[in-house]
Write an enzyme that holds these catalytic residues in place. Structure first.
Site, short mmCIF file in Angstrom:
data_model
loop_
_atom_site.label_atom_id
_atom_site.label_comp_id
_atom_site.label_asym_id
_atom_site.label_seq_id
_atom_site.Cartn_x
_atom_site.Cartn_y
_atom_site.Cartn_z
N SER A 1 -29.15 -8.32 27.46
CA SER A 1 -28.74 -8.94 26.20
C SER A 1 -29.94 -9.15 25.28
O SER A 1 -31.02 -9.54 25.72
CB SER A 1 -28.10 -10.29 26.50
OG SER A 1 -27.86 -11.00 25.33
N LYS B 1 -25.68 -8.70 22.57
CA LYS B 1 -26.46 -9.83 22.07
C LYS B 1 -25.81 -11.18 22.36
O LYS B 1 -24.60 -11.33 22.32
CB LYS B 1 -26.57 -9.63 20.56
CG LYS B 1 -27.37 -10.63 19.81
CD LYS B 1 -28.75 -10.10 19.49
CE LYS B 1 -29.69 -11.26 19.17
NZ LYS B 1 -30.08 -12.03 20.35
N ASN C 1 -41.13 -13.44 22.84
CA ASN C 1 -40.22 -13.48 21.71
C ASN C 1 -39.64 -14.87 21.55
O ASN C 1 -39.55 -15.65 22.51
CB ASN C 1 -39.08 -12.46 21.85
CG ASN C 1 -37.89 -13.04 22.57
OD1 ASN C 1 -37.07 -13.74 21.98
ND2 ASN C 1 -37.81 -12.78 23.87
N VAL D 1 -36.66 -15.32 19.27
CA VAL D 1 -35.60 -14.98 18.33
C VAL D 1 -34.68 -16.18 18.10
O VAL D 1 -34.33 -16.50 16.97
CB VAL D 1 -34.80 -13.76 18.83
CG1 VAL D 1 -33.55 -13.53 17.97
CG2 VAL D 1 -35.68 -12.52 18.84
N GLY D 2 -34.32 -16.85 19.18
CA GLY D 2 -33.51 -18.06 19.03
C GLY D 2 -32.04 -17.77 18.78
O GLY D 2 -31.38 -18.44 17.99
N LEU D 3 -31.54 -16.73 19.48
CA LEU D 3 -30.09 -16.45 19.47
C LEU D 3 -29.51 -16.21 18.08
O LEU D 3 -28.39 -16.63 17.79
CB LEU D 3 -29.33 -17.60 20.14
CG LEU D 3 -29.63 -17.80 21.63
CD1 LEU D 3 -28.89 -19.02 22.14
CD2 LEU D 3 -29.23 -16.56 22.41
N CYS E 1 -31.80 -19.68 28.05
CA CYS E 1 -32.56 -19.24 26.90
C CYS E 1 -33.68 -20.23 26.59
O CYS E 1 -33.41 -21.40 26.35
CB CYS E 1 -31.69 -19.08 25.66
SG CYS E 1 -32.65 -18.54 24.24
N LYS F 1 -26.53 -16.07 34.01
CA LYS F 1 -27.92 -15.62 33.88
C LYS F 1 -28.87 -16.79 34.12
O LYS F 1 -28.78 -17.82 33.45
CB LYS F 1 -28.15 -15.02 32.50
CG LYS F 1 -29.50 -14.33 32.34
CD LYS F 1 -29.56 -13.53 31.04
CE LYS F 1 -30.82 -12.70 30.93
NZ LYS F 1 -30.83 -11.88 29.69
N THR G 1 -36.72 -5.01 27.71
CA THR G 1 -37.82 -4.68 26.81
C THR G 1 -38.14 -3.19 26.77
O THR G 1 -38.56 -2.66 25.74
CB THR G 1 -39.07 -5.48 27.24
OG1 THR G 1 -38.71 -6.87 27.30
CG2 THR G 1 -40.21 -5.30 26.27
#
Lengths: 301, 257, 301, 257
Positions: free
Chosen positions: A21, A45, A69, A71-73, A130, A165, A266
């Protein structure tokens, strides 16, 4: 001909190769490069109940054999996914797994309830790990009680295959894995990113807007393989392994450690065709070693 | 536009400056170059650098379809780009292209177009100027550098259109910055701009003052280059968008500068 | 002239550059390459009450930007160190810190009591985080109670500077750091190695005789910097940072994150002169940034 | 012996075999080569290989003091050694040397010495043979390979002493393994051996049977090469010892084989 079919709970995969994801978009981004139908499946995603803008730029920095990273969802929310994206991708001849994130139990449940009716969505991956969101996310994933709580609630809301996860940022990942197994998870996937940080010494500032971020890439593979090996011995549900898989050799390494399927993350950024190369390698490897069914090598270590 | 992954062979590596190199490449297989638009970029896999893990995005400097050659102007920034600058003719590079949106080609052939580049920011302007010229425009260039010796591809630019120069030390053209160049006193319909962020922001400001439209090419740090990782986002009036797919070219009225 | 002097409790270092235990032998191994007197100090090999043979070969495997090791504290015991090695190295004009390991509290205490009388040993680093020994080692280091217990006992046995080396294989390293600070530790050093694993897919066997081992090298640096940053904000004692420091830039990164001194480990294997290069870089960096005293940059992030 | 870190320049890279390359190097600075003993090794820093983090230990093949040249015979094993084999004349390598103990030179000049090498294991035997010859011995070589085409540096060995050959396919010398070579029926005082572990163990067994002394050169995986990391240990009668400092050469009666 080698058999590459594996099963994650009730979810049948034509081969063990999934995409992680947040590294493969919704699949479409890679359709110029590979035939998506050749994958076991792809995990789209991280999806939340509402639209999320994610964290401010900068969100990424390269590190030795890896990257951080933050990104923060960022995503447009589950309704947008169902209305706009799902119709475009649902006809792919490969499993589509939706990664579900939330800041509260209610968020997780609400997203799962909306996804459950979708014919082509036979599995979800619940992200309780996350590192880049303030509330929720990793908070649930770093203690067994929180992980169990989310799993229990989601289990009731989503009848199909449920994958949880796991975060590697814990003292004993097997404790978390056993807790989610006890609450009815069909599978666990690991590892999510390791919490890391990097500093620009010339500017004397962190590289990421959030200071810390998630470390992924080849650098983390030894930690990921170790955790997959530990968890596979601790639970009876299938384990999905990820963390620094760059090629077919690495994918086999995770399966020998106990993974029934693997996720490529990645590496998609460096070689958008790596996933199909891994499928080809699995065939070649099994033939070379006289293995008729790839399930034979799962957990051989 | 369909994206391709192609192995290129380096035909020539022109060390045109202490920290800049012009790589001239052709597909190893001999296949024809895919169509590319000015302002688009490529992602290059870097081998043989211990400290380089990801591809490096490089903007398209020029496309010589006649000779099936791609030009990339590389600036030595870190180990990855140093590795590129050290490459020799015959070496190969794995490249993903074309990526990004590219600059807008106006409909009105009478439009007065100014192509402003600072430092390595002139890279996309050469190909843009060529395409504009081929489409019947009369592009003019405005390039800035610290000193005359830092002006890149000057001859190629001159062969396409008038070149206005600003150097900080006054060793060529007008002394000062691109934003102080007198060409900006003329009437301009659209400014294309690429360069360091402060320079682009200054040009954007001038553009607003003189009521010129303005497109800038951003250089945010990126991992995938295809819109998957969501790392290279720019905050726009539409929120965070990927520079690698919705950019690298943005009209300044889309940005929150 | 830039001031590079830093203090770890009562321990005065001429500069922040130390060598990590187990990567620099007893210093002698590197005397052909560098002037040991130029270092802030060096931390000698993990020392135990009795001679230890360590783990069977193979003990090492290279990983992306790192290596896994499973040495298992091979050493000839504290008495041999005191009788044979200490006399040879004691006259170096640099601090000698002994890394102390044990399988039980009594072991730790016994070693500390033997080391305390040595004039030149002004500090010890207590290793409660070795991933490569069965009992003790990491067991003590992965829970606050165990860490506190060892620290308390050792504190009573060793009056000089006491550094406790922390394990990164925990959910919340700040909790452990606060626990050892509360028991009187003068400093904490982190991170020890991350527990990892690698598999030879052709032989379908782990590379290490112990299956899992400790991951070190550049690969772990982002995790180490993050933990140093977290711990430096959580405790009031000086923090010593280590984990993947390969050059001067990396060393400065750790100091900006909050480290008062740093340890160079795996990098010594690749460039035996790296430590003095880092000292030179610190001078050059401070001059370039107009910093008169390197203490100014500690924890600037 | 003092250890040095020296930048070498590659004078020549002889691709003598599909998977073997002979690198001939000289100190870049022109400084004289340090004294080295047969059986010692060097640690080479590998640049430009993403997957290579540590140095690579390579045994000393020959030292040409007259021309101030170091010979290294490299076998393509992984990315690190592949990188070495791909290097060109003029490229530089940072090398730590000399490392390890080296072979024993007997006092009795009458001693019958057999230098046994399998595959790349012949590497240290060339220099050892040369030194023994210079010291008044009459060394004989016993080399084994799969086939005649896999025999390395045969001419150089012949220039030093008699060479006995075993090939698995019988394409040169006796058909079979080194351990089945008839030279082992002659009386031998000391066998020096280097090659794959099974071959060395087999030779060690034969040595015991014919009451010959035997030294073997081990190739354990190592990180530092200077006795600091304790990774390359071999279990001996003295317990675990570092191959990089107490070896790589061991008398078989020191080993637990």
């Amino acid at each position: 001909m080698v058999n590459l079919n594996v099963n994650i709970g009730k979810l049948a995969l034509k081969n063990p190769v999934l995409t992680a994801s947040g590294t493969f978009g919704y699949g479409e981004e890679f359709s110029d490069f590979i035939d998506l139908n050749r994958l076991g499946g792809f995990i789209v995603k991280g999806t939340t109940i509402n639209h999320r803008e994610g964290n401010p730029y900068p969100r990424m920095v390269e590190t030795p054999s890896g990257m951080l990273n933050a990104v923060g969802l960022q995503n447009k929310g589950v309704d947008y996914f169902i209305d706009q994206i799902y119709p475009r991708i649902k006809d792919v001849d490969s499993q589509i797994v939706v990664n579900v994130s939330g800041a509260s139990i209610d968020d997780y449940v609400a997203v799962c309830e909306k996804l459950a009716p979708l014919d082509k969505i036979n599995a979800i991956e619940v992200n309780i790990s996350c590192p880049n969101v303030k509330q929720g996310g990793m908070a649930f994933g770093t203690n067994a009680a929180g992980a169990a709580q989310v799993t229990k609630a989601v289990r009731e809301a989503f009848p199909k295959t449920l994958i949880v996860k796991l975060s590697p940022n814990v003292t004993d990942i097997t404790e978390i894995a056993r807790a989610v197994e006890a609450e009815g998870a069909d599978s666990v996937s690991l590892i999510n990113t390791l919490l890391g940080m990097a500093i620009d010494v010339e500017r004397r500032k962190p590289y990421l807007s959030t200071i810390t971020g998630g470390l992924s890439g080849a650098a983390v593979r030894p930690v990921a393989v170790r955790m997959v090996w530990q968890v596979a011995k601790a639970v009876n549900i299938p384990v999905i392994g990820l963390g620094g898989i760059m090629n077919g050799r690495d994918a086999i390494e995770f399966m020998l450690a106990g993974a029934t399927a693997i996720e490529v993350g990645t590496a998609n950024f460096i070689d958008p065709t790596v996933t199909v190369k891994i499928v080809d390698y699995m065939n070649e490897y099994c033939e070379r070693h006289g293995i008729k069914d790839i399930n034979e090598i799962i957990g051989q270590i | 536009m369909k994206k391709h992954i192609i192995d290129f062979v380096i035909n020539e590596n022109r060390h045109i400056h202490a920290i800049y190199s012009l790589l001239i490449l052709s597909p190893k297989s001999g296949e024809k170059l895919p169509k590319m638009k000015p302002g688009q970029f490529v992602q290059i896999a870097i081998d043989g650098s211990k400290t380089t893990f990801l591809r490096r995005p490089i903007s398209i400097n020029f496309v010589d379809y006649a000779n099936n050659q791609l030009w990339l102007l590389v600036r030595k920034a870190g180990d990855g780009t140093s590795r590129l600058i050290d490459m020799k003719a015959g070496d190969t590079l794995n490249i993903i292209l074309p990526l990004g949106n590219g600059f807008t080609i106006p409909n009105n052939k009478e439009a007065k177009l100014l192509l402003a580049g600072g430092g390595v920011g002139i890279a996309p302007m050469l190909y843009l100027g060529q395409v504009l010229k081929e489409n019947g425009f009369a592009p003019q260039f405005l390039i800035g550098a610290r000193s005359a010796s830092d002006l890149l591809e000057l001859e190629q630019l001159k062969s396409i259109g008038e070149v206005h120069i600003s150097t900080e030390d006054g060793s060529m053209g007008e002394k000062g910055l691109v934003t102080t160049n007198s060409v900006l006193k003329n009437d301009v319909d659209l400014i294309y701009c690429c360069g360091p962020a402060p320079m682009m922001k200054a040009v954007a400001k001038v553009a607003k003052e003189i009521n010129a439209d303005c497109e800038v090419s951003l250089e945010n740090m990126m991992a995938c280059g295809v819109g998957a990782c969501l790392c290279c986002v720019e905050n726009t009036v539409k929120g965070n968008v990927c520079v690698c797919t919705e950019g690298p070219v943005f009209n300044i009225n889309q940005l929150t500068w």
